[in-house]
Design an enzyme around this catalytic site. Structure first.
Site, mmCIF file in Angstrom:
data_model
loop_
_atom_site.group_PDB
_atom_site.id
_atom_site.type_symbol
_atom_site.label_atom_id
_atom_site.label_comp_id
_atom_site.label_asym_id
_atom_site.label_seq_id
_atom_site.Cartn_x
_atom_site.Cartn_y
_atom_site.Cartn_z
ATOM 1 N N CYS A 198 -3.296 1.043 7.286
ATOM 2 C CA CYS A 198 -3.578 0.279 8.506
ATOM 3 C C CYS A 198 -4.103 1.163 9.628
ATOM 4 O O CYS A 198 -4.642 0.652 10.597
ATOM 5 C CB CYS A 198 -2.350 -0.495 8.940
ATOM 6 N N ASN A 236 0.774 -1.253 0.000
ATOM 7 C CA ASN A 236 0.000 0.000 0.000
ATOM 8 C C ASN A 236 0.801 1.296 0.000
ATOM 9 O O ASN A 236 0.341 2.298 -0.534
ATOM 10 C CB ASN A 236 -1.042 -0.006 1.135
ATOM 11 N N GLU A 242 4.775 -4.662 11.973
ATOM 12 C CA GLU A 242 3.839 -3.542 11.788
ATOM 13 C C GLU A 242 2.623 -4.115 11.077
ATOM 14 O O GLU A 242 2.672 -4.354 9.864
ATOM 15 C CB GLU A 242 4.487 -2.439 10.933
ATOM 16 N N GLU A 245 8.485 1.634 14.508
ATOM 17 C CA GLU A 245 9.237 2.270 13.433
ATOM 18 C C GLU A 245 9.170 3.773 13.642
ATOM 19 O O GLU A 245 8.730 4.245 14.694
ATOM 20 C CB GLU A 245 8.711 1.838 12.066
HETATM 21 N N1 LIG Z 1 1.263 -1.290 10.738
HETATM 22 C C1 LIG Z 1 1.731 -0.834 9.592
HETATM 23 O O1 LIG Z 1 2.640 -0.006 9.571
HETATM 24 C C2 LIG Z 1 1.173 -1.286 8.275
HETATM 25 C C3 LIG Z 1 0.417 -2.448 8.149
HETATM 26 N N2 LIG Z 1 -0.061 -2.820 6.910
HETATM 27 C C4 LIG Z 1 -0.900 -3.999 6.790
HETATM 28 O O2 LIG Z 1 -0.595 -4.724 5.598
HETATM 29 C C5 LIG Z 1 -1.736 -5.383 5.106
HETATM 30 C C6 LIG Z 1 -1.939 -5.093 3.642
HETATM 31 O O3 LIG Z 1 -0.807 -5.322 2.903
HETATM 32 P P1 LIG Z 1 -0.595 -6.670 2.063
HETATM 33 O O4 LIG Z 1 0.534 -6.407 1.111
HETATM 34 O O5 LIG Z 1 -1.891 -7.141 1.508
HETATM 35 O O6 LIG Z 1 -0.126 -7.652 3.224
HETATM 36 P P2 LIG Z 1 0.384 -9.160 3.117
HETATM 37 O O7 LIG Z 1 0.611 -9.606 4.504
HETATM 38 O O8 LIG Z 1 -0.442 -9.968 2.227
HETATM 39 O O9 LIG Z 1 1.801 -9.006 2.361
HETATM 40 C C7 LIG Z 1 2.879 -8.340 2.959
HETATM 41 C C8 LIG Z 1 4.161 -9.042 2.534
HETATM 42 O O10 LIG Z 1 4.125 -10.388 2.995
HETATM 43 C C9 LIG Z 1 4.334 -11.268 1.924
HETATM 44 N N3 LIG Z 1 3.501 -12.471 2.098
HETATM 45 C C10 LIG Z 1 2.203 -12.656 1.705
HETATM 46 N N4 LIG Z 1 1.786 -13.893 2.029
HETATM 47 C C11 LIG Z 1 2.830 -14.506 2.637
HETATM 48 C C12 LIG Z 1 3.008 -15.795 3.207
HETATM 49 N N5 LIG Z 1 2.040 -16.712 3.214
HETATM 50 N N6 LIG Z 1 4.215 -16.088 3.758
HETATM 51 C C13 LIG Z 1 5.184 -15.177 3.773
HETATM 52 N N7 LIG Z 1 5.077 -13.944 3.241
HETATM 53 C C14 LIG Z 1 3.912 -13.599 2.690
HETATM 54 C C15 LIG Z 1 3.947 -10.503 0.681
HETATM 55 O O11 LIG Z 1 4.652 -11.016 -0.434
HETATM 56 C C16 LIG Z 1 4.354 -9.092 1.036
HETATM 57 O O12 LIG Z 1 5.692 -8.843 0.731
HETATM 58 C C17 LIG Z 1 -2.890 -4.855 5.949
HETATM 59 O O13 LIG Z 1 -3.208 -5.815 6.938
HETATM 60 C C18 LIG Z 1 -2.316 -3.607 6.591
HETATM 61 O O14 LIG Z 1 -2.904 -3.246 7.777
HETATM 62 C C19 LIG Z 1 0.190 -2.082 5.801
HETATM 63 C C20 LIG Z 1 0.925 -0.933 5.893
HETATM 64 C C21 LIG Z 1 1.466 -0.452 7.128
HETATM 65 O O1 LIG Z 2 3.002 5.491 6.496
HETATM 66 C C1 LIG Z 2 1.801 5.540 6.669
HETATM 67 O O2 LIG Z 2 1.067 6.505 6.421
HETATM 68 C C2 LIG Z 2 1.167 4.324 7.172
HETATM 69 O O3 LIG Z 2 2.067 3.508 7.830
HETATM 70 C C3 LIG Z 2 0.693 3.577 6.057
HETATM 71 S S1 LIG Z 2 -0.371 2.522 6.748
HETATM 72 O O4 LIG Z 2 0.362 1.980 7.895
HETATM 73 O O5 LIG Z 2 -1.443 3.341 7.246
HETATM 74 O O6 LIG Z 2 -0.770 1.538 5.854
#
Ligand SMILES: NC(=O)C1=CN([C@@H]2O[C@H](COP(=O)(O)OP(=O)(O)OC[C@H]3O[C@@H](n4cnc5c(N)ncnc54)[C@H](O)[C@@H]3O)[C@@H](O)[C@H]2O)C=CC1
Ligand SMILES: O=C(O)[C@H](O)CS(=O)(=O)O
Length: 477
Positions: A285, A155, A251, A457
């Site tokens: 997120c 994202n 995160e 972070e």
């Molecule tokens: N707390 C934070 O700072 C943030 C959290 N997020 C979270 O990320 C999620 C959305 O992003 P997505 O890319 O859809 O997440 P995702 O968890 O599907 O993918 C993230 C990474 O994990 C890898 N991945 C996917 N499936 C995997 C598996 N089975 N085993 C190992 N690696 C795997 C992907 O290739 C990618 O590089 C949401 O839940 C969002 O809240 C997103 C941005 C910031």
């Molecule tokens: O950097 C930000 O604005 C956020 O971390 C992106 S997310 O965590 O909200 O997806």
């Protein structure tokens, strides 16, 4: 069309005979590029390169030189804002104005890291505070830990990659990145800037491919000392198990509560929720997902919110007037629609939006929801806000905390005493007063509690987690 392979030990490895993944513009499904995937031997080579470069180069590189590389990379990125922003809009589908914002933040991350490299201080410890500690000097040094593995989501593919790469370099480590396969292209353009800025080969490596295939060999390799992951909880907690005794930062997701009291500045609160619920089509997120509004202003708030939400211009991310682009895939949009249908079947009312055309999801407001509905209790990660009413402060605190997640919250009130009570009562890693949960500056400590993750972070805080504190004691005689 972009076509990138993995970047290992300062070069792009051969793309021949590799499995390929196409990268599509989520707005029109046009192919904008492809990646050639790494195999497990490539992952090992990337880690070996990072390991050698750590021991032979980065560990010994003076802070002023690390700082200068980061400063130059920031300047280069700033000069290429338009090119990067366009690519972000193409690969993520976010409106070009938001993409420019992401680039501007990424430049700042690099500048914070450039400053951080020069201010990575330990501390002096007065040893004579302990009986017997007379005539001794104690201090700590911050030492890098070595090879870091970074896994990132789709994202914010530039800024969230930089939240790992920049502090790693600033603190004298090396890094192997596995970017999201849906949005991997901008990380290679970023890699090229680091190269141009003089980062030694092997300090930053990229392995391309799916998480399912590459993450286990990356995370479990004994030369990797720390794993930093941003993405979904389902994946993040599995990675934590794989990493065993290694340092881990997670995160993860959330369903951020935002609370509007009856003494809040209504206009400010409404505009904030419009921004916080629909930025990046809700795919953040810290998106404003659960909106609790005091009963005295509930009707007025809802009426004005709906009016504004209906005006959000949805469309082509490259059009400067677009305010909201598509969701990342049709599958993601379909899942969001199913969650709305399920909520409606259980009694929820859709007050705006609710429909989609392909990946384009209408900005959606729902009411009459319950805390058991997925749109409330799970991470919706779509342009959907659920609005609920409350009467008492105690009641809304309980509702806001009734969540497995705890990342960010927003509270709107003019009463400083109440605001400070909520600061203490709300169970999240961060809280905003008179600002929406989605707001993030890149130097604040950022990270969740509960199922939202572990660690922080934000450049300085990531650097803390990417270093060890080494005690040094000197006995005088
Ligand atoms: N707390 C934070 O700072 C943030 C959290 N997020 C979270 O990320 C999620 C959305 O992003 P997505 O890319 O859809 O997440 P995702 O968890 O599907 O993918 C993230 C990474 O994990 C890898 N991945 C996917 N499936 C995997 C598996 N089975 N085993 C190992 N690696 C795997 C992907 O290739 C990618 O590089 C949401 O839940 C969002 O809240 C997103 C941005 C910031
Ligand atoms: O950097 C930000 O604005 C956020 O971390 C992106 S997310 O965590 O909200 O997806």
């Amino acid at each position: 069309m972009y076509h990138f392979g993995s970047m290992i030990d300062g070069r792009e490895i051969s793309k021949d005979g590799r499995e390929e993944i196409e990268v599509c513009n989520p707005y029109n499904n046009e192919i904008i590029g492809k990646i050639s995937c790494a195999n497990h031997d490539d992952v090992r080579s990337a880690i070996d390169s990072a390991y050698q470069t750590y021991n032979n180069v980065m560990k010994k590189m003076p802070a002023h030189q690390r700082s200068e590389i980061l400063r130059k990379t920031a300047d280069l990125l700033e000069s290429k804002t338009d090119e990067f922003a366009r690519l972000l809009s193409l690969e993520v589908g976010k409106p070009i104005t938001e993409s420019k914002g992401e680039v501007a933040r990424a430049v700042q991350v690099l500048r914070f890291a450039s400053e951080g490299a020069k201010t990575l201080y330990g501390e002096q410890i007065p040893l004579d505070s302990a009986i017997g500690g007379e005539n001794q000097i104690g201090f700590t040094k911050k030492v890098p830990i070595g090879v870091i593995a970074a896994i990132t989501p789709f994202n914010f593919p530039l800024n969230l990659v930089l939240h790992k790469v920049a502090p790693a370099i600033a603190s004298g480590n090396t890094i192997v990145l596995k970017p999201a396969e849906k949005t991997p292209l901008s990380s290679v353009l970023l890699y090229q800037l680091f190269e141009e800025a003089g980062l030694p080969k092997g300090a930053f490596n990229i392995v391309m491919g799916t998480g399912q295939d590459l993450v286990e060999p990356l995370v479990t390799n004994p030369k990797v000392k720390k794993v930093t992951f941003t993405g979904s909880g389902a994946v993040g907690w599995k990675i934590k198990e794989m990493a065993k005794r290694k340092k881990v930062t997670l995160e993860l997701g959330a369903n951020a509560p935002n609370i509007i009291f009856d003494d809040s500045h209504l206009e400010v609160a409404i505009n904030s929720i419009v921004q916080g619920g629909f930025t990046n089509a809700g795919q953040a997120c810290v998106s404003a997902q659960r909106i609790y509004v005091h009963e005295k202003i509930y009707n007025e708030f809802l009426e004005k919110l709906i009016e504004k939400v209906k005006l959000i211009k949805v469309g082509d991310p490259l059009d400067e007037t677009t305010q909201m682009g598509p969701m990342i895939t049709e599958e993601a949009a379909n899942r969001a629609q199913l969650w709305i249908k399920e909520a409606v079947d259980q009694g929820a009312v859709v007050l705006a939006g609710g429909n989609r055309q392909g990946t384009l999801f209408e900005p959606t407001v729902i009411s009459d929801v319950t805390s058991e509905m997925k749109v409330v209790c799970a991470e919706v990660f779509a342009p959907i806000v659920s609005v609920m009413q409350f009467a008492e402060e105690k009641e809304v605190i309980e509702k806001a905390n009734d969540s497995d997640f705890g990342l960010h919250a927003g509270v709107f009130t003019k009463d400083i005493n109440r605001a400070m009570r909520l600061v203490d009562a709300i169970e999240t890693g961060g809280i905003w007063i008179n600002e929406v949960s989605v707001r993030r500056y890149d130097h604040i400590p950022y990270g969740g509690i509960k199922r939202s993750g572990i660690g922080k972070e934000g450049v300085k805080y990531a650097m803390e987690d990417m270093t060890e504190t080494k005690f040094v004691g000197i006995k005088m005689y």
